[in-house]
Design a protein around this motif. Structure first.
Motif, PDB file in Angstrom:
ATOM      1  N   UNK A 200      15.390  -7.173   1.559  1.00  0.00           N
ATOM      2  CA  UNK A 200      16.202  -7.947   0.623  1.00  0.00           C
ATOM      3  C   UNK A 200      17.550  -8.323   1.227  1.00  0.00           C
ATOM      4  N   UNK A 201      17.759  -7.959   2.478  1.00  0.00           N
ATOM      5  CA  UNK A 201      18.979  -8.311   3.196  1.00  0.00           C
ATOM      6  C   UNK A 201      18.619  -9.251   4.343  1.00  0.00           C
ATOM      7  N   UNK A 202      19.637  -9.625   5.105  1.00  0.00           N
ATOM      8  CA  UNK A 202      19.415 -10.529   6.234  1.00  0.00           C
ATOM      9  C   UNK A 202      19.064  -9.787   7.521  1.00  0.00           C
TER      10      UNK A 202
ATOM     11  N   UNK B 252      24.955  -8.381   0.961  1.00  0.00           N
ATOM     12  CA  UNK B 252      23.903  -8.249   1.975  1.00  0.00           C
ATOM     13  C   UNK B 252      24.288  -7.307   3.112  1.00  0.00           C
ATOM     14  N   UNK B 253      25.573  -7.123   3.352  1.00  0.00           N
ATOM     15  CA  UNK B 253      25.992  -6.343   4.516  1.00  0.00           C
ATOM     16  C   UNK B 253      25.864  -4.842   4.255  1.00  0.00           C
ATOM     17  N   UNK B 254      24.628  -4.386   4.183  1.00  0.00           N
ATOM     18  CA  UNK B 254      24.386  -2.966   4.006  1.00  0.00           C
ATOM     19  C   UNK B 254      24.527  -2.208   5.333  1.00  0.00           C
TER      20      UNK B 254
ATOM     21  N   UNK C 212      10.394   0.416   7.494  1.00  0.00           N
ATOM     22  CA  UNK C 212      11.825   0.113   7.468  1.00  0.00           C
ATOM     23  C   UNK C 212      12.115  -0.960   6.430  1.00  0.00           C
ATOM     24  N   UNK C 213      11.339  -2.027   6.439  1.00  0.00           N
ATOM     25  CA  UNK C 213      11.585  -3.147   5.519  1.00  0.00           C
ATOM     26  C   UNK C 213      11.469  -2.734   4.059  1.00  0.00           C
ATOM     27  N   UNK C 214      10.652  -1.732   3.776  1.00  0.00           N
ATOM     28  CA  UNK C 214      10.417  -1.316   2.397  1.00  0.00           C
ATOM     29  C   UNK C 214      11.355  -0.203   1.951  1.00  0.00           C
TER      30      UNK C 214
END
Length: 671
Positions: A133-135, A531-533, A179-181
């Protein structure tokens, strides 16, 4: 016996058949306990906490001997009469992978078990927000293949009583998919931390978006607060879980349903049928519209019937259609095209229904909902913001069967929302993990409590102490993220609930072994989920190195220490100025400061760095009394940092009463 909110229910519902059913159920349980069983957190690829005794627990037949072997050590224990067992293996250094064997009448084998550091990653949506959900896209293939980080995501449940197990994904090693999840903040935290420590890490993502802090606190902790004790006192006294209450209700439901509930003209005339004469039905927009907003319904208690039509999305091929009616006060029965498809009880429960598409047509499906109110407000009570095209559409309603709420007998059923019902998330998702040892907790939550920021001053420290008590680790490191900048930038200084929430968060730093990562400069005005997690995770890892691992690192930006007033100037001193104060403004100014005199009216102020101090002035304030910095939901672009690149922490020098000072949790409609 079955519980009702009134104690005057006529007759007894406990029958010989009921006792026989209970006896049969008990007989069926014992064979199930014959096999040794582990909680779901114990699986292959798991990480166990290093340098602390390792708790292993589960279930088996009463009196059964259970042994556990790991890394050349073995311990055994006899199962208690209630079918539970627990033992401790000795503390071990970081290492692995190992094989764990659990033996009773059967044998369980867990492979690829690591010993390292285990972190709980809790909070609301900004902790839940996934990598995809981020870039960010992880490009470091070598890191993915070689890094001993394991990921576990809890599937969120609710309950009134502490539970013995959770649901979840199981432990997963790193892959692009896993990782993506996974939680973006937690992943970046773990990645940066692993680079510094080079020991296995286990990250447990245990969080849910939009949740208030009280959902994550135990019954015991909340009973210390009057506003929560009045809400959950009966629940605690009753001591029944969701499963217990549901079982009670199902046994007694038929008689109550027929005698008190499924009655009235609408039922007799089948107002759910497509051929119903709708003459006299009135238009209404139900989403977020309680009955008190309709003059005809203002003082009405009982059944009100609602109708609308909806179409399936074009080209829809799913086996079921998701019908989301959100919260309804108090009960509802739902028909689609004349067929009864669902019913629920409890004003806080969310109505999420999956309707078989075999009952539906491409267009003009008749949806009928009988809403039954047992006193107070009634209707579709969730704020319309959370609605959907069906709820936002045109509906019609007609009053049906009326009741006297003082005489109507209400069954005691599970009645909770995961977003704000006290203790229900702790009981189902945190309590089951408390037997295991941890290295620490990272926490990102507070947005949902901003309207009650002063209350958060007490709730947040209470949660920290609560978790430490339940884990049996009095100084369990507890690290958290201070809320990021969000919403439109304020044109003039004003009081602000997000600023007060940030202040409440910072106050928790008075507790030992706590740490805060400030995110005031990396949020987004138009998105509550910045977005900047990656930077959030990095800053949390710095705090972890400082607090949990006692390393000499710079983990905080400049933090206000004290103020001196000289003529029309406020001279500010700061802690955590390692390397010195800097401003990123090319002209040397610092934005974000406000100043007020004794009239308590704040004006924008000018600020400059003078060595290790900041000097603040304002043309409108000749005799300064108070200064505030970044005191806004979104203070705009900020310039004040230390040379480690960490931003100054928002603060105020005054203690004037804030806009949330009187706000507390109260019973009523809530998401």
């Amino acid at each position: 016996m079955f519980l009702f909110s009134k104690n005057t229910f006529p007759g007894s519902f406990i029958t010989n058949t009921g006792f026989l059913s209970i006896a049969i159920t008990l007989l069926m349980i014992n064979p199930l306990l014959a096999a040794v069983k582990l909680p779901k957190i114990f699986q292959s690829q798991m990480v166990l906490q290093r340098n602390q005794p390792i708790a292993v627990w589960g279930w088996a037949s009463p009196g059964e001997k259970v042994s556990v072997q790991l890394n050349g050590t073995s311990e055994s224990v006899k199962t208690a009469a209630n079918g539970k067992w627990k033992l401790h293996l000795p503390a071990m250094k970081a290492g692995g992978p190992y094989i764990m064997e659990i033996k009773g009448k059967n044998k369980l084998t867990l492979s690829d078990v690591l010993i390292g550091d285990v972190w709980i990653c809790g909070g609301q949506s900004n902790m839940q927000w996934r990598i995809d959900q981020t870039d960010f896209k992880e490009q470091d293939t070598a890191m993915i293949n070689n890094t001993e980080i394991r990921l576990f995501t809890t599937y969120i449940e609710m309950d009134y009583m502490p539970q013995g197990d959770i649901k979840g994904t199981g432990w997963k090693s790193l892959s692009r998919e896993s990782i993506n999840e996974f939680s973006a903040v937690a992943y970046h935290f773990g990645k940066y931390l692993h680079r510094e420590l080079n020991v296995p890490l286990g990250l447990i993502s245990d969080n849910l978006g939009a949740t208030s802090i009280e959902t994550w606190m135990s019954n015991e902790a909340l009973m210390q607060f009057p506003q929560f004790a009045s809400e959950i006192g009966d629940i605690v006294k009753r001591g029944k879980s969701f499963q217990d209450l549901k079982a009670d209700f199902e046994k007694q439901k038929p008689e109550w349903h027929q005698k008190y509930y499924y009655v009235g003209k609408g039922i007799e005339e089948q107002w759910f049928d497509r051929g119903t004469d709708t003459t006299g039905w009135k238009p209404i927009k139900p989403a977020g519209n309680t009955w008190e907003q309709e003059s005809e319904l203002k003082d009405f208690d009982g059944a009100v019937w609602f109708r609308t039509y909806f179409d399936l999305p074009e080209g829809y091929t799913g086996e079921t259609f998701f019908l989301q009616l959100l919260q309804i006060d108090n009960y509802d029965i739902v028909w689609v095209n004349g067929e009864k498809v669902a019913e629920s009880y409890g004003k806080h429960n969310h109505r999420n229904y999956h309707i078989p598409t075999s009952l539906l047509k491409p267009k003009d499906n008749l949806l009928t909902v009988r809403v039954f109110d047992t006193g107070g407000i009634g209707g579709f009570t969730t704020n319309a913001f959370w609605g959907n095209p069906i709820l936002w559409g045109n509906w019609w309603y007609k009053k049906g069967h009326s009741i006297d709420p003082q005489k109507f007998l209400q069954p005691v059923v599970p009645n909770a929302t995961p977003f704000s019902s006290p203790a229900v998330l702790f009981n189902a998702n945190i309590a089951p993990l408390t037997p295991m040892s941890l290295k620490g907790v990272i926490w990102y939550q507070g947005e949902a409590n901003a309207p009650r920021a002063y209350e958060y001053r007490e709730l947040f420290p209470a949660l920290i102490r609560d978790w430490r008590k339940h884990w049996g680790q009095p100084e369990l490191p507890f690290l958290f993220v201070q809320l990021a900048n969000y919403k439109e930038e304020a044109s003039n200084p004003k009081d602000d609930d997000w600023a007060e929430l940030r202040e409440a968060q910072a106050m928790a730093l008075t507790l030992p072994r706590t740490g805060m990562a400030t995110a005031i400069d990396i949020g987004e005005a138009a998105d509550i989920h910045p977005k900047n997690k990656q930077e959030v995770g990095r800053r949390l890892s710095l705090v972890a190195l400082k607090v949990a691992y006692e390393r000499e690192v710079v983990a905080s930006g400049p933090a206000f220490k004290q103020m001196h007033i000289t003529n029309n100037k406020a001279i500010l001193e700061f802690d955590h100025t390692t390397g010195g104060l800097i401003t990123r403004d090319k002209h040397g100014y610092i934005r974000g400061f406000q100043m007020a005199g004794s009239d308590r009216k704040f004006y924008w102020a000018k600020a400059v760095i003078d060595g290790q101090k900041v000097i603040v002035t304002s043309e409108q304030v000749k005799q300064p009394v108070a200064v505030r910095y970044a005191w806004s939901s979104n203070p705009g672009k900020l310039d004040l940092y230390n040379k480690a690149g960490l931003p100054a922490v928002p603060f105020r020098t005054d203690q004037w009463k804030g806009i949330t000072s009187e706000a507390k949790f109260k019973e009523g409609p809530r998401f």
